[in-house]
Design an enzyme around this catalytic site. Structure first.
Site, PDB file in Angstrom:
ATOM      1  NE  ARG A   1     -51.641 -19.957 -63.811  1.00 61.78           N
ATOM      2  CZ  ARG A   1     -52.045 -19.582 -65.032  1.00 61.78           C
ATOM      3  NH1 ARG A   1     -51.343 -19.922 -66.084  1.00 61.78           N
ATOM      4  NH2 ARG A   1     -53.140 -18.892 -65.172  1.00 61.78           N
TER       5      ARG A   1
ATOM      6  NE  ARG B   1     -51.514 -14.627 -67.317  1.00 56.09           N
ATOM      7  CZ  ARG B   1     -52.464 -14.843 -66.424  1.00 56.09           C
ATOM      8  NH1 ARG B   1     -53.654 -14.303 -66.575  1.00 56.09           N
ATOM      9  NH2 ARG B   1     -52.227 -15.605 -65.389  1.00 56.09           N
TER      10      ARG B   1
ATOM     11  CE  LYS C   1     -60.061 -16.338 -61.097  1.00 58.37           C
ATOM     12  NZ  LYS C   1     -59.446 -17.635 -61.446  1.00 58.37           N
TER      13      LYS C   1
ATOM     14  NE  ARG D   1     -54.954 -16.674 -69.787  1.00 64.45           N
ATOM     15  CZ  ARG D   1     -55.243 -16.701 -68.489  1.00 64.45           C
ATOM     16  NH1 ARG D   1     -56.491 -16.567 -68.091  1.00 64.45           N
ATOM     17  NH2 ARG D   1     -54.293 -16.917 -67.624  1.00 64.45           N
TER      18      ARG D   1
END
Ligand code: ADP
Ligand code: ZN
Length: 210
Positions: A167, A156, A13, A123
């Protein structure tokens, strides 16, 4: 153009939002970026958000709805926006419906859970501008440094394996039902999230044009 990006965490996204922002000349409103910024600054909202995010859970609807009401009423949203991360529950979607803000399209990026786990595990995120990179699939030009602003890249806190799992399950139970909500409104467009970022962007733009 008022657009919602609706997809699992790690489906891309944020990456596609960046491309679409440029293409349409409208801002991306990323709830994750807003929340992480508040956590960094130690605001009241940040303190509340941190406990939920670290556990892989959603921030309560009433909090999130108020944050977005404030944000969407700001001047830069007048000519359109891309929502990345809102709505994420049916209650949030209903609040958006009730606000009278007409949404033109809702984009669903379809990615398998397995691919998502791989993407999230590697990531990297810029501390300064929140641009994302990946240790293997989207390496920054200089290791540890953001291509866009020179900021420091970090992992993160919620990209840990256990948190990724919760999640994903939160996505399947709480957010996936929104697809039906937007199919019923006739504004859902689904696109397969592909490996190459540019290919996905092309498919997304094509879907938005018809
Ligand atoms: P991702 O989509 O990759 O999980 P985000 O940066 O969009 O990451 O969101 C990070 C976290 O922030 C979420 O896991 C959740 O805890 C919280 N969050 C973001 N948007 C919302 C929302 N609309 N409602 C509730 N919680 C949210
Ligand atoms: Zn940066």
């Amino acid at each position: 153009m008022r657009l919602i990006l609706l997809a699992a965490p790690g489906a891309g996204k944020g990456t596609q939002a960046e491309k679409l922002s440029e293409h349409f000349g409208i801002p991306t409103i990323s709830t994750g970026a807003i929340l992480r910024h508040n956590i960094q600054e130690g605001t009241e909202l940040g303190k509340i958000a941190k406990q939920y995010i670290d556990g892989g859970n959603l921030i309560p609807d009433d909090v999130m709805i108020q944050v977005m009401k404030d944000r969407l009423s700001q001047e830069d949203c007048k000519k359109g926006f891309i929502l990345d991360g809102f709505p994420r529950t049916l209650t949030q979607a209903e609040a958006l419906d009730a606000s009278g803000i007409a949404i033109d399209a809702v984009l669903n990026l379809e990615v398998e859970d397995e691919a998502i786990v791989q993407r999230l595990s590697g990531r990297l995120e810029c501390k300064e501008c929140a641009s994302t990179f990946h240790k293997e699939y989207r390496k920054p030009k200089v290791q540890g440094v953001c291509d866009n602003c020179g900021g420091e890249l970090t992992t993160r806190a919620d990209d840990k394996p256990e948190t990724i799992k919760s999640r994903l399950s939160v996505y399947h139970t709480q957010t996936e039902p929104l697809l039906k909500h937007y199919v019923e409104k006739g504004i859902l467009k689904s696109v397969k999230g592909q490996d190459a970022i540019e290919d996905t962007t092309k498919a997304v733009l094509a879907a938005l044009e018809d």
